[in-house]
Design a protein around this motif. Structure first.
Motif, PDB file in Angstrom:
ATOM      1  N   VAL A 153       0.874  -1.175   0.000  1.00  0.00           N
ATOM      2  CA  VAL A 153       0.000   0.000   0.000  1.00  0.00           C
ATOM      3  C   VAL A 153       0.909   1.222   0.000  1.00  0.00           C
ATOM      4  O   VAL A 153       1.540   1.544   0.994  1.00  0.00           O
ATOM      5  N   SER A 154       1.036   1.869  -1.139  1.00  0.00           N
ATOM      6  CA  SER A 154       1.967   2.979  -1.266  1.00  0.00           C
ATOM      7  C   SER A 154       1.214   4.280  -1.461  1.00  0.00           C
ATOM      8  O   SER A 154       0.019   4.296  -1.727  1.00  0.00           O
ATOM      9  N   GLY A 155       1.915   5.346  -1.309  1.00  0.00           N
ATOM     10  CA  GLY A 155       1.341   6.659  -1.524  1.00  0.00           C
ATOM     11  C   GLY A 155       2.426   7.622  -1.939  1.00  0.00           C
ATOM     12  O   GLY A 155       3.608   7.401  -1.688  1.00  0.00           O
ATOM     13  N   PHE A 156       2.045   8.690  -2.588  1.00  0.00           N
ATOM     14  CA  PHE A 156       2.999   9.683  -3.044  1.00  0.00           C
ATOM     15  C   PHE A 156       3.442  10.528  -1.862  1.00  0.00           C
ATOM     16  O   PHE A 156       2.644  11.256  -1.278  1.00  0.00           O
ATOM     17  N   PHE A 157       4.720  10.404  -1.491  1.00  0.00           N
ATOM     18  CA  PHE A 157       5.226  11.193  -0.373  1.00  0.00           C
ATOM     19  C   PHE A 157       5.525  12.599  -0.876  1.00  0.00           C
ATOM     20  O   PHE A 157       6.186  12.776  -1.898  1.00  0.00           O
ATOM     21  N   PRO A 158       5.048  13.631  -0.184  1.00  0.00           N
ATOM     22  CA  PRO A 158       5.276  15.012  -0.639  1.00  0.00           C
ATOM     23  C   PRO A 158       6.758  15.299  -0.862  1.00  0.00           C
ATOM     24  O   PRO A 158       7.612  14.864  -0.092  1.00  0.00           O
ATOM     25  N   GLU A 159       7.049  16.056  -1.907  1.00  0.00           N
ATOM     26  CA  GLU A 159       8.439  16.318  -2.278  1.00  0.00           C
ATOM     27  C   GLU A 159       9.038  17.514  -1.551  1.00  0.00           C
ATOM     28  O   GLU A 159      10.237  17.764  -1.684  1.00  0.00           O
ATOM     29  N   PRO A 199     -10.501  -4.806  -7.726  1.00  0.00           N
ATOM     30  CA  PRO A 199      -9.457  -4.542  -8.729  1.00  0.00           C
ATOM     31  C   PRO A 199      -8.886  -3.131  -8.645  1.00  0.00           C
ATOM     32  O   PRO A 199      -7.705  -2.912  -8.929  1.00  0.00           O
ATOM     33  N   ALA A 200      -9.710  -2.153  -8.235  1.00  0.00           N
ATOM     34  CA  ALA A 200      -9.242  -0.766  -8.173  1.00  0.00           C
ATOM     35  C   ALA A 200      -8.101  -0.589  -7.184  1.00  0.00           C
ATOM     36  O   ALA A 200      -7.228   0.266  -7.377  1.00  0.00           O
ATOM     37  N   TYR A 207      -6.929  -0.853   0.234  1.00  0.00           N
ATOM     38  CA  TYR A 207      -6.478   0.506   0.517  1.00  0.00           C
ATOM     39  C   TYR A 207      -6.190   1.254  -0.780  1.00  0.00           C
ATOM     40  O   TYR A 207      -5.773   0.673  -1.778  1.00  0.00           O
ATOM     41  N   SER A 208      -6.402   2.577  -0.739  1.00  0.00           N
ATOM     42  CA  SER A 208      -6.192   3.389  -1.935  1.00  0.00           C
ATOM     43  C   SER A 208      -4.872   4.136  -1.920  1.00  0.00           C
ATOM     44  O   SER A 208      -4.461   4.701  -2.929  1.00  0.00           O
ATOM     45  N   GLY A 209      -4.210   4.171  -0.806  1.00  0.00           N
ATOM     46  CA  GLY A 209      -2.944   4.887  -0.705  1.00  0.00           C
ATOM     47  C   GLY A 209      -2.642   5.257   0.735  1.00  0.00           C
ATOM     48  O   GLY A 209      -3.117   4.581   1.658  1.00  0.00           O
ATOM     49  N   ARG A 237      -2.807   4.343   6.246  1.00  0.00           N
ATOM     50  CA  ARG A 237      -3.378   3.648   5.088  1.00  0.00           C
ATOM     51  C   ARG A 237      -4.844   4.042   4.926  1.00  0.00           C
ATOM     52  O   ARG A 237      -5.656   3.837   5.830  1.00  0.00           O
ATOM     53  N   LEU A 238      -5.175   4.592   3.772  1.00  0.00           N
ATOM     54  CA  LEU A 238      -6.526   5.069   3.507  1.00  0.00           C
ATOM     55  C   LEU A 238      -7.351   3.990   2.833  1.00  0.00           C
ATOM     56  O   LEU A 238      -6.915   3.374   1.843  1.00  0.00           O
ATOM     57  N   LEU A 239      -8.531   3.727   3.363  1.00  0.00           N
ATOM     58  CA  LEU A 239      -9.390   2.686   2.812  1.00  0.00           C
ATOM     59  C   LEU A 239      -9.794   3.010   1.383  1.00  0.00           C
ATOM     60  O   LEU A 239     -10.016   4.174   1.027  1.00  0.00           O
ATOM     61  N   CYS A 240      -9.902   1.977   0.577  1.00  0.00           N
ATOM     62  CA  CYS A 240     -10.307   2.141  -0.825  1.00  0.00           C
ATOM     63  C   CYS A 240     -11.761   2.615  -0.880  1.00  0.00           C
ATOM     64  O   CYS A 240     -12.654   1.922  -0.364  1.00  0.00           O
TER      65      CYS A 240
END
Length: 557
Positions: free
Chosen positions: A277-283, A477-478, A484-486, A442-445
């Motif tokens: 479960v990954s997410g875009f870490f702020p740059e 599938p999403a 989780y969504s991210g 972790r954010l639920l899908c």
């Protein structure tokens, strides 16, 4: 040309030697994005260069002698020092012994395990030369004789065709097995894959929709080699204990991340692989979703002229991304930096990166070598041992700002570690300027999220508001069936200057120091998560992942 490759890289060496052109480079880079292969492997697969060209350039890049092997250049007495099975396993050949030193030709000069095995078998110190795989194998046959009967991996499964099983089993390294299993996970919505050594066989179990089934089995005799492959792919340095890391896998032109979890139980190693479960870490600091107090504190730490700032997170990639956010602030301030660690590879277009492995016993030497280049900032992916910590302190004494990562979950855990270290390094509290920690929620899908119907009377975060229900996500599938969504990343930061620095030096316990931090306005990750829960920005289920990921007790006693 400098916009495509940094000086001294494999591509730069091939280009300046007029072996490849800019057009070749552009073609190879496009193919690399599609396949995920190494740049050199892409050049060979496209027919742009021969493997001999890559081997020559690699030896130049690493400053390792390049050797063409002939029968006349090999000492049979040296060959006898290394058993055939070791030579064939690591694609190497002993060349000559001089005193207590044995020189070998090896196909992969970065394979430290090979050097260790040869030193153990021969009793000699090993020096290496880069050799052609084709010539190494020819000379192995000449000096050791024909290889024994082909050894098969021995994986069996009713879920793969006979042709696929043949491909898997002909690769004794287990690389094909790993690739096919990861593809199978994605195709069938497998949420976790577990490897359980039992008696003489390893059972491979897949979990899907709350149910488990056996995917296949393999002999224990080849399991250690498979584990070694997984460790190398995931960048796990240790060979025992419990460890976790991410593994990147290319499929359909995209990179998919998996989480690899290992646990030693007696003589057995249990392995679990699951979609990450990954997410875009702020740059940048400005992009972090955190309080204004934390944001200002982080900007202050990034602008320090010298001192040590430590970064904490269980996930190694999160630690590196957090450091990178502060390094971006350093860059905007016109400061240069030298980064030590493979995890910083994504920063190579901004700062020079030395690909030091996590837990590398030579990290301390790399830090001291970095000082000779006079960077304003030195960033170290992981301060893993006393030698690295000692070198980090030396860099601060030399007037540098040092960012260092440690594999602990939060500020409190980092302080426990530092209380232990300050007995050995009395100057450490004097030069510590701050601790920064992050943890992903972790954010639920949203596509498959639904109320579970379970009430939560035991969670009492405040008298004003208690979450009424849990939400669950079954997986779809999403979300690649993870549920989780991210992630949303939470941050906590503590500065040690003035009064707080004095408190750190004089405090007798972590509890006393944490109390002083709280009085100065410090808010931990758990408190921030609780505030988000109360505000309705995260659900009770998402809040629970913060607590359990930190090792805290979710339910009050």
């Amino acid at each position: 040309m400098s916009s495509l490759f940094r000086e001294g890289s494999l591509g730069a060496i091939l280009y300046t030697s007029q072996i490849i052109t800019e057009k070749d480079i552009e073609t190879a880079l496009e193919e690399q994005k599609r396949t995920g292969l190494r740049f050199g492997e892409v050049l060979v697969s496209l027919g742009i260069v021969m493997q001999e060209d890559i081997d020559w350039a690699l030896s130049n890049q690493l400053d390792i002698p390049y050797v063409r092997i002939r029968k006349e250049s090999v000492d049979p007495a040296a060959v006898q020092l290394v058993p055939a099975n070791i030579a064939r396993k690591f694609n190497l050949l002993p060349l000559i012994r001089t005193g207590d030193e044995l020189r070998i030709a090896i196909a992969d000069p970065l394979d430290k395990e090979a050097v260790t095995e040869v030193e153990r078998a021969s009793g000699c110190a090993v020096s290496i030369s880069k050799g052609l795989l084709r010539e190494i194998r020819e000379m192995q046959t000449h000096f050791y004789g024909e290889a024994a009967e082909t050894v098969l991996l021995g994986f069996s499964s009713s879920y793969f065709s006979a042709a696929v099983l043949e491909t898997i089993n002909n690769d004794i390294t287990g690389a094909k097995l790993l690739d096919f299993l990861l593809r199978y996970m994605l195709q069938k919505g497998i949420t976790s894959l577990s490897f359980q050594p039992l008696h003489e066989r390893v059972t491979v179990t897949g979990r899907q929709g709350g149910a488990s089934r056996t995917i296949g089995t393999m002999p224990c005799a080849h399991y250690d080699g498979f584990l070694s492959l997984v460790r190398n792919r995931a960048g796990i340095s240790g060979s025992d204990g419990a460890d976790s890391a991410s593994l990147s896998f290319a499929v359909g032109g995209e990179r998919v991340q998996f989480q690899v979890v290992m646990m030693q139980a007696g003589s057995r190693m249990f392995l679990t692989i699951k979609p990450l479960v990954s997410g875009f870490f702020p740059e940048s600091i400005a992009a972090l979703e955190t309080s204004e107090r934390n944001r200002q504190l982080l900007q202050t730490l990034a602008s320090l002229p010298e001192g040590m700032v430590l970064f904490s997170a269980r996930d190694g990639e999160e630690r590196v991304r957090l450091m990178a956010a502060l390094l971006e602030e350093c860059r905007r301030g016109g400061r240069d930096a030298l980064l030590l660690g493979r995890g910083f590879s994504f920063c190579s277009g901004v700062f020079p990166v030395v690909p030091v492995a996590r837990c590398d016993p030579d990290t301390g030497s790399w830090i001291r070598a970095a000082l000779a280049h006079e960077p304003s900032v030195v960033a170290v992916e992981e301060l893993s041992d006393s030698a690295a910590i000692s070198a980090a302190i030396d860099s601060v004494l030399n007037g540098k700002l040092l960012f260092g990562g440690m594999p602990v979950p939060d500020v409190r855990a980092m302080l426990r570690q530092l209380f232990f270290l300050r007995e050995r390094y009395p100057v450490l509290p004097v030069y510590l300027r701050g601790i920064v920690a992050s943890r992903g929620v972790r954010l639920l899908c949203p596509a498959c999220r639904e109320e579970s119907g379970s009430s939560m009377p035991k969670i009492t975060l405040s008298p004003e508001k208690t979450p009424p229900v849990f939400f669950r996500s079954k997986g779809c599938p999403a979300c690649r069936y993870t549920g989780y969504s991210g992630k949303r990343y939470l941050v906590e930061a503590a500065a040690f200057d003035g009064e707080m620095a004095e408190m750190f030096i004089s405090s007798k316990s972590v509890g006393d120091l944490m109390h002083s931090l709280m009085e100065s306005g410090f808010h931990g990750i758990s408190e921030e998560a609780a505030a988000l829960l109360h505000a309705g920005e995260i659900t009770a289920e998402e809040f629970a992942t913060v607590k359990t990921d930190s090792g805290e007790r979710l339910w009050p006693e």
